[in-house]
Design an enzyme around this catalytic site. Structure first.
Site, mmCIF file in Angstrom:
data_model
loop_
_atom_site.group_PDB
_atom_site.id
_atom_site.type_symbol
_atom_site.label_atom_id
_atom_site.label_comp_id
_atom_site.label_asym_id
_atom_site.label_seq_id
_atom_site.Cartn_x
_atom_site.Cartn_y
_atom_site.Cartn_z
ATOM 1 N N ASP A 125 77.929 39.236 24.929
ATOM 2 C CA ASP A 125 77.223 38.658 26.077
ATOM 3 C C ASP A 125 77.617 37.214 26.351
ATOM 4 O O ASP A 125 77.060 36.572 27.232
ATOM 5 C CB ASP A 125 75.706 38.756 25.863
ATOM 6 N N GLU A 131 77.477 34.624 24.105
ATOM 7 C CA GLU A 131 76.908 33.648 23.178
ATOM 8 C C GLU A 131 77.944 33.191 22.151
ATOM 9 O O GLU A 131 78.821 33.965 21.744
ATOM 10 C CB GLU A 131 75.700 34.243 22.444
ATOM 11 N N HIS A 170 82.313 5.925 30.338
ATOM 12 C CA HIS A 170 82.341 5.552 31.758
ATOM 13 C C HIS A 170 81.672 4.194 31.980
ATOM 14 O O HIS A 170 82.104 3.412 32.833
ATOM 15 C CB HIS A 170 81.661 6.629 32.593
ATOM 16 N N ASP A 212 88.065 -0.256 41.804
ATOM 17 C CA ASP A 212 86.763 -0.637 42.361
ATOM 18 C C ASP A 212 86.224 -1.805 41.555
ATOM 19 O O ASP A 212 86.799 -2.194 40.526
ATOM 20 C CB ASP A 212 85.769 0.532 42.368
ATOM 21 N N LYS A 239 86.349 -0.352 47.643
ATOM 22 C CA LYS A 239 86.272 1.081 47.914
ATOM 23 C C LYS A 239 84.838 1.464 48.270
ATOM 24 O O LYS A 239 83.883 0.994 47.643
ATOM 25 C CB LYS A 239 86.722 1.862 46.678
ATOM 26 N N ARG A 249 82.440 4.969 48.968
ATOM 27 C CA ARG A 249 82.357 6.430 48.923
ATOM 28 C C ARG A 249 81.508 6.946 50.084
ATOM 29 O O ARG A 249 80.435 6.431 50.342
ATOM 30 C CB ARG A 249 81.737 6.899 47.608
ATOM 31 N N THR A 294 89.190 14.209 40.725
ATOM 32 C CA THR A 294 89.889 14.884 41.829
ATOM 33 C C THR A 294 91.061 14.057 42.353
ATOM 34 O O THR A 294 91.772 14.492 43.256
ATOM 35 C CB THR A 294 88.918 15.157 42.991
ATOM 36 N N ALA A 295 91.253 12.861 41.797
ATOM 37 C CA ALA A 295 92.379 11.966 42.135
ATOM 38 C C ALA A 295 92.276 11.368 43.534
ATOM 39 O O ALA A 295 93.246 10.801 44.035
ATOM 40 C CB ALA A 295 93.723 12.679 41.962
ATOM 41 N N GLY A 296 91.116 11.491 44.171
ATOM 42 C CA GLY A 296 90.952 10.882 45.491
ATOM 43 C C GLY A 296 91.075 9.367 45.442
ATOM 44 O O GLY A 296 91.708 8.758 46.306
#
Length: 346
Positions: free
Chosen positions: A73, A75, A165, A204, A227, A229, A258-260
């Site tokens: 299943d 697990e 981050h 940024d 920058k 968003r 996403t490399a934007g």
């Protein structure tokens, strides 16, 4: 002396400590520290076993034997196939998607705890959910804090991470956190290129501090991209603050999703007269259109590390994958020997 002589028995204090290096054990060329063949185990989940194997090679020990299977299943089943009672345990597992990587880590921690490990250190090259670090809109969760709570609740005693981050994420844990940086690896990489007239560019304002330290190491100037968003994973470059005309530019960030950001930034730098544009980022998530965007972007080279496993189908000619295996191996050895890891910041 015995009590029968009428004198008090002297009780000598007992000393408890983790196994430490001894001259009877071989010395690894990594850092000159010796590691006992007992009392120390390096485990790996399935998220990035190649990195863990490289670390084991640098340390000079084999990976501990474990079994990780899936039930019908879906697990996850985890079993430690070696005796680890009283051992100093290091579990290597990044927590990037899919979410099974997180569950696998928690089960490994719990298995080690129930097997009577003396200390459990989570070596987390990539901290998943780290971008969800605050309540910036109504009725949202703080995913990074949930992650920290789960790791602690499972039984971890300390965490060894790389390029979170945000540095403040260390405060989400109530256990010791050693936060390392991949900057020395990137610095050595770019010094070999002998680039002249270099500008280190922060994509940024939030990355400005990291870029400033990188620029100081490379004796380069600093520029910052303004920058804004418009939506999640969508970035629009507005302006470049700093001199980049005729210069080799190095865009520095902690991750590429996403490399934007980097694709738009590289285009903006080229419009401002930049000579060659290089990109470096510690964590290569390379989600969705990232690969195609990076191939099409006016970038000479994209340097990333192997904190996250990158399959062959996601690699391309401009991508350079640098290893942090030796850096993490040194940190593990120093932690086990109860020595400072401050030397790894240089």
């Amino acid at each position: 002396m015995g009590r029968g002589n009428g004198e008090k028995e002297v009780l000598r204090p007992l000393t408890f400590r983790f196994p430490v290096p001894s001259s009877q054990f071989p010395v690894s060329p990594v850092d000159g520290l010796s590691v006992p063949s007992h009392g120390f185990k390096l485990l790996s989940g399935t998220a990035n076993k190649a990195l863990a194997e490289e670390m084991a090679t640098h340390i000079g020990i084999p990976l501990a034997k474990i079994t990780v299977n899936r039930f019908a299943d879906g697990e996850i089943f985890v079993r430690l196939d070696e005796n680890i009672r009283g051992n100093d345990i290091f579990i290597v597992q990044p927590t990037n998607p899919p979410a099974e990587n997180i569950m696998e880590l928690l089960l490994l921690i719990d298995a080690a705890k129930r097997a009577s490990a003396a200390r459990i250190t989570v070596v987390m090259p990539y901290y998943g959910y780290s971008r969800q670090d605050r309540k910036d809109q109504p009725r949202v969760s703080i995913g990074a804090k949930v992650m920290a709570n789960m790791i602690q609740g499972a039984g971890a005693h300390r965490v060894l991470g790389l390029d979170f981050h945000q540095h403040q994420l260390q405060g989400f844990f109530d256990i010791p956190v050693d936060h390392l940086y991949a900057m020395p690896v990137f610095t050595a990489h770019y010094k070999k290129k002998n680039l002249k007239n270099v500008a280190v560019v922060a994509p940024d304002v939030g990355s400005a501090k990291m870029a400033r330290g990188f620029a100081k190491r490379l004796d380069a100037s600093l520029a910052i991209i303004d920058k804004r968003r418009t939506a999640h994973n969508v970035a629009e470059v507005m302006n470049v603050v700093g001199e980049v005309d005729g210069m080799d530019c190095i865009l520095v960030d902690d991750m590429i999703d996403t490399a934007g950001t980097v694709s738009e930034a590289s285009t903006a730098l080229k419009k401002m007269g930049a000579k060659d544009v290089y990109v470096c980022a510690t964590h290569a998530l390379l989600s969705g259109p990232a690969r195609d965007r990076l191939i099409k972007a006016p970038i000479t080279e994209i340097a990333v590390t192997n904190t996250i496993y990158i399959s062959e189908e996601r690699k391309f000619d401009k991508l350079a994958v640098l290893s942090v295996g030796e850096l993490l191996a040194k940190a593990v050895r120093l932690t086990h020997a109860e020595q400072s890891v401050s030397s790894l910041f240089d």
